[in-house]
Design an enzyme around this catalytic site. Structure first.
Site, mmCIF file in Angstrom:
data_model
loop_
_atom_site.group_PDB
_atom_site.id
_atom_site.type_symbol
_atom_site.label_atom_id
_atom_site.label_comp_id
_atom_site.label_asym_id
_atom_site.label_seq_id
_atom_site.Cartn_x
_atom_site.Cartn_y
_atom_site.Cartn_z
ATOM 1 N N ASP A 49 0.836 -1.196 0.000
ATOM 2 C CA ASP A 49 0.000 0.000 0.000
ATOM 3 C C ASP A 49 0.874 1.249 0.000
ATOM 4 O OD1 ASP A 49 -2.296 -1.538 0.153
ATOM 5 O OD2 ASP A 49 -2.382 -1.451 2.342
ATOM 6 N N TYR A 77 6.017 -8.497 8.757
ATOM 7 C CA TYR A 77 5.714 -7.070 8.822
ATOM 8 C C TYR A 77 5.927 -6.548 10.239
ATOM 9 C CZ TYR A 77 3.137 -7.870 4.456
ATOM 10 O OH TYR A 77 2.775 -8.223 3.176
ATOM 11 N N ARG A 188 -3.958 -4.975 7.655
ATOM 12 C CA ARG A 188 -5.042 -4.036 7.967
ATOM 13 C C ARG A 188 -6.263 -4.773 8.497
ATOM 14 N NH1 ARG A 188 -6.603 -1.021 2.795
ATOM 15 N NH2 ARG A 188 -5.591 -2.726 1.700
#
Length: 305
Positions: A49, A77, A188
């Site tokens: 993103d 991540y 997310r």
């Protein structure tokens, strides 16, 4: 830094390990690599993103044939989850939809909710995502005012390590985490779903990809530097095609005769291994990814130069 302009034939196929800054789309990064190299055949192995930073794997020339296999590797991540607010995009770039005080949450409850987002999951991607719905990206449909409901997808979150909890305001909780997961997992969505489980909502305020398969940000460089290094013959952020392939797949050294046969699409003796194998000729060139089919191995992906 000087930029070397070269024709496609002058740029060897290779993999660029790019440390993407925030604010750029993955397409923007690909476009920058194309400009530096003056080539068109550049692609990426898995979108980040615009808000996200970190490792973006690019392929140049024949290395684009490898990208689909590199993109399916597990990811790691670093992220910050904010509890107490939901947004339209499930991250900080979207409009705030709801605000619910998280002041009552203790650390144990937060950790338990995040632990509930590990293991095999049926995860619904964010509506503002690159998932295609009837041929159009979901985010395009949302921006056009359409209501989009995506189907859940199987993913696996191997672990979520909680490092730090802070309270930027009395009603919000920020949680710094490391997430290790399969390709296709939306961090997310982890923030959204953990917040929903706690009854306060959640979204992501920071995201950085630190690893994709065997590759890490420690090997990466800014896109302009990595592309210029490839054009110059190697350097930070650059992996030669055989090195990239053998980092992911077992290596099979070919005889000259086997290399010639595979180059013509013919079969060679079986490797004796399950899955794909990187077949490398006596000179160190990647000839193909091969896979066994009975007593022989066939070309799954060829790499003509």
């Amino acid at each position: 830094m000087s930029r070397r302009r070269a024709a496609d034939a002058d740029v060897p196929p290779g993999v660029l390990l790019v440390d993407k800054p925030g604010g750029l789309t993955s397409h923007d990064v690909v476009a920058r690599a194309r400009r530096v190299l003056s080539v068109r055949r550049v692609g990426h192995a898995g979108t980040l993103d615009p808000m996200a930073t970190g490792l973006l794997v690019l392929g140049v020339g024949a290395a684009t044939r490898l990208l689909g296999h590199l993109g399916s590797s597990d990811k790691v991540y670093e992220a910050t989850v904010r509890l107490g607010q939901t947004t339209v995009t499930d991250d900080r770039e979207g409009e705030v939809l709801t605000t619910t005080s998280a002041a009552h949450l203790d650390d144990d409850a937060v950790r338990a909710a995040l632990a509930g987002q590990t293991g095999p999951l049926q995860q619904v991607p964010s509506a503002v995502s690159a998932v295609k719905v009837d041929g159009r990206r979901s985010y395009d449909r949302v921006r056009a005012g359409e209501e989009v409901v995506l189907e859940p997808r199987p993913v696996t979150v191997h672990r979520i390590d909680v490092h730090r909890l802070t309270r930027p305001t009395p009603d919000l909780v920020d949680v710094e985490v490391t997430v290790a997961c399969t390709a296709g997992t939306y961090v997310r969505a982890i923030a959204r779903d953990a917040g929903a489980a706690l009854g306060v909502g959640g979204h992501l305020t920071a995201l950085r990809r630190t690893a994709s398969g065997p590759f890490t940000t420690a090997q990466a460089a800014p896109v302009e530097e990595a592309a210029a290094a490839l054009a110059a013959g190697g350097g930070p952020g650059v992996l030669a095609l055989p090195d990239a392939a053998t980092a992911v797949f077992p290596e099979r050294r070919l005889t000259a005769e086997e290399a010639t046969a595979l180059g013509y699409g013919q079969r060679v003796a079986a490797t004796g291994r399950a899955g794909l194998t990187a077949a490398v000729d006596p000179g160190g060139r990647l000839v193909a990814l091969v896979e066994d089919a009975g007593s022989t191995a066939r070309v799954a992906v060829g790499f003509p130069w």
